[in-house]
Structures are given as C-alpha cells and as structure tokens.
Design a protein around this motif. Sequence first.
Motif, PDB file in Angstrom:
ATOM      1  N   ALA A   2      37.650  52.468  17.950  1.00  0.00           N
ATOM      2  CA  ALA A   2      36.753  51.620  18.740  1.00  0.00           C
ATOM      3  C   ALA A   2      36.776  50.186  18.218  1.00  0.00           C
ATOM      4  N   GLU A   6      32.491  47.737  20.660  1.00  0.00           N
ATOM      5  CA  GLU A   6      32.170  49.120  21.019  1.00  0.00           C
ATOM      6  C   GLU A   6      31.347  49.789  19.918  1.00  0.00           C
ATOM      7  N   ARG A   7      31.726  49.550  18.680  1.00  0.00           N
ATOM      8  CA  ARG A   7      30.964  50.122  17.563  1.00  0.00           C
ATOM      9  C   ARG A   7      29.536  49.578  17.546  1.00  0.00           C
ATOM     10  N   ASP A  10      27.629  51.232  20.376  1.00  0.00           N
ATOM     11  CA  ASP A  10      27.324  52.616  19.998  1.00  0.00           C
ATOM     12  C   ASP A  10      26.131  52.665  19.037  1.00  0.00           C
ATOM     13  N   VAL A  73      27.342  47.029  28.479  1.00  0.00           N
ATOM     14  CA  VAL A  73      28.204  48.217  28.418  1.00  0.00           C
ATOM     15  C   VAL A  73      29.214  48.169  29.552  1.00  0.00           C
ATOM     16  N   ALA A  78      32.591  49.447  27.185  1.00  0.00           N
ATOM     17  CA  ALA A  78      32.292  50.291  26.037  1.00  0.00           C
ATOM     18  C   ALA A  78      31.898  51.683  26.496  1.00  0.00           C
ATOM     19  N   ARG A  79      32.075  52.596  25.574  1.00  0.00           N
ATOM     20  CA  ARG A  79      31.594  53.960  25.842  1.00  0.00           C
ATOM     21  C   ARG A  79      30.073  53.906  25.890  1.00  0.00           C
TER      22      ARG A  79
END
Length: 80
Positions: A2, A6-7, A10, A73, A78-79
């Motif tokens: 990631a 993204e991190r 999360d 997001v 991003a996830r």
Amino acid sequence: MASLTERAIDALQSGDWNLAHKIVQSDSSAEAAWIHAHLHRIEGDLDNAHYWYARAGREPAAGSIEEERAAIVDALGARG
C-alpha cells in the motif's frame, strides 16, 4: 504494498488518528496534505486544517467529516 496515502487512510478508518497523522507527516504529496487537512479538521484545529488544504491545493471541505472522508477514499483510490 500500500502507498503511504493508502496506509494513512487505513489507519484513519480504523480509528488510529495518531498513526494516520504520523504517516502523512512523512509524505510531502498534495494527497497527503489533503489527508493531513482532514485529520486536523477532525481534531477541530481548523486554522491548521486550512493551512493543509492550501498545501493540497484544495478549498476547505464544506460537507461533513464522513462526506469528506468518502471523497478522499474515492479520489485516491484507497481501499476502504
């Protein structure tokens, strides 16, 4: 693996504001600045948030925290 953004997202979505903040502080991208602004908005530090929105090249968010987080997001892919 990631990306830093993204991190950070999360961590933010899991409720770890401190980790998300630490991650974006190590990333000089406009995307990280947007997340950084969002984090300071959550904290209620709007002056600092406005500084980071400017660094991101964005207008300060007008919607809710949840709406802005969803936009982050969505925009950053991003996830979440």
